[in-house]
Design an enzyme around this catalytic site. Structure first.
Site, PDB file in Angstrom:
ATOM      1  N   HIS A  59      28.423   6.603 -25.305  1.00  0.00           N
ATOM      2  CA  HIS A  59      29.862   6.638 -24.999  1.00  0.00           C
ATOM      3  C   HIS A  59      30.623   6.861 -26.281  1.00  0.00           C
ATOM      4  CE1 HIS A  59      33.952   5.470 -23.977  1.00  0.00           C
ATOM      5  NE2 HIS A  59      33.925   4.750 -25.081  1.00  0.00           N
ATOM      6  N   GLU A  91      39.399  -0.116 -27.176  1.00  0.00           N
ATOM      7  CA  GLU A  91      37.969  -0.364 -26.967  1.00  0.00           C
ATOM      8  C   GLU A  91      37.362  -1.140 -28.145  1.00  0.00           C
ATOM      9  OE1 GLU A  91      37.307   3.613 -24.184  1.00  0.00           O
ATOM     10  OE2 GLU A  91      36.387   3.560 -26.157  1.00  0.00           O
ATOM     11  N   TYR A  96      35.372  -0.047 -18.212  1.00  0.00           N
ATOM     12  CA  TYR A  96      35.455   1.178 -17.412  1.00  0.00           C
ATOM     13  C   TYR A  96      36.503   1.072 -16.300  1.00  0.00           C
ATOM     14  CZ  TYR A  96      31.535   3.669 -19.598  1.00  0.00           C
ATOM     15  OH  TYR A  96      30.727   4.354 -20.470  1.00  0.00           O
ATOM     16  N   ASN A 106      23.500   8.657 -19.676  1.00  0.00           N
ATOM     17  CA  ASN A 106      23.698   9.739 -20.649  1.00  0.00           C
ATOM     18  C   ASN A 106      23.799   9.264 -22.107  1.00  0.00           C
ATOM     19  OD1 ASN A 106      26.211   8.638 -20.508  1.00  0.00           O
ATOM     20  ND2 ASN A 106      27.263  10.467 -19.775  1.00  0.00           N
ATOM     21  N   LYS A 149      23.900   3.558 -25.012  1.00  0.00           N
ATOM     22  CA  LYS A 149      23.774   3.003 -23.666  1.00  0.00           C
ATOM     23  C   LYS A 149      22.341   2.518 -23.370  1.00  0.00           C
ATOM     24  CE  LYS A 149      27.625   5.730 -21.766  1.00  0.00           C
ATOM     25  NZ  LYS A 149      28.082   6.612 -20.653  1.00  0.00           N
TER      26      LYS A 149
END
Ligand code: RTP
Ligand code: MG
Length: 140
Positions: free
Chosen positions: A117, A128, A51, A114, A11
């Site tokens: 993913h 995905e 998302y 964070n 990320k």
């Protein structure tokens, strides 16, 4: 146990701190092979699609803004039990609850920012992966 694939995103909080290699070291140490990888800037549309399951959640707008705030590295990881193995290697969503040695314990800044993913099931992994990679970009 069959060889499985999972989808990973390093990320923007991690790419901003030049941690792509550090995250990849944890991935490879966990026994997973990076069989596809590219650095991209996600569009708002891509992040909203990715998302979509969280659309009704209060953090959705913030999440889309974060995921489009800088470069990400999208990856396909391969190995035995890859989905669960990568979730273990990432650690809990909230880094304060993540186990020692996990990506999020080592590198995440907060529950939102964070660092990584990972798909939550083989079925979502397939969806995905197909959002970001064509078959000939994945070399197992
Ligand atoms: P991911 O989908 O990114 O692998 O993370 P996850 O399964 O551990 O967590 P999930 O519940 O699917 O949430 C997706 C991402 O949304 C952000 N989030 N922010 N501010 C908050 O309370 C909050 N909660 C979740 C995180 O970036 C989380 O990874
Ligand atoms: Mg999730």
């Amino acid at each position: 146990m069959a060889i499985e694939r999972t989808f990973s995103i390093i990320k923007p909080d991690a790419t901003a701190r030049n941690l792509t290699g550090a995250v990849n070291a944890v991935i490879e140490k966990a026994g997973l092979r990076i069989v596809a990888q590219k650095r991209i800037r996600m569009t708002k549309e891509q992040a909203e699609t990715f998302y979509a399951v969280h659309k009704a959640r209060p953090f959705f707008g913030e999440l889309v803004e974060f995921m489009t705030s800088g470069p990400v590295v999208v990856q396909v990881l391969e190995g035995e039990n890859a989905v669960a193995k990568y979730r273990d290697a990432m650690g809990a969503t909230d880094p304060s609850k993540a186990a020692d040695g996990t990506i999020r314990k080592l590198y995440a800044k907060s529950i939102g920012e964070n660092s990584a993913h990972g798909s939550d099931a083989p079925e979502t992994a397939a969806i995905e992966i197909a959002q970001f990679f064509s078959g000939n970009e994945i070399v197992g």
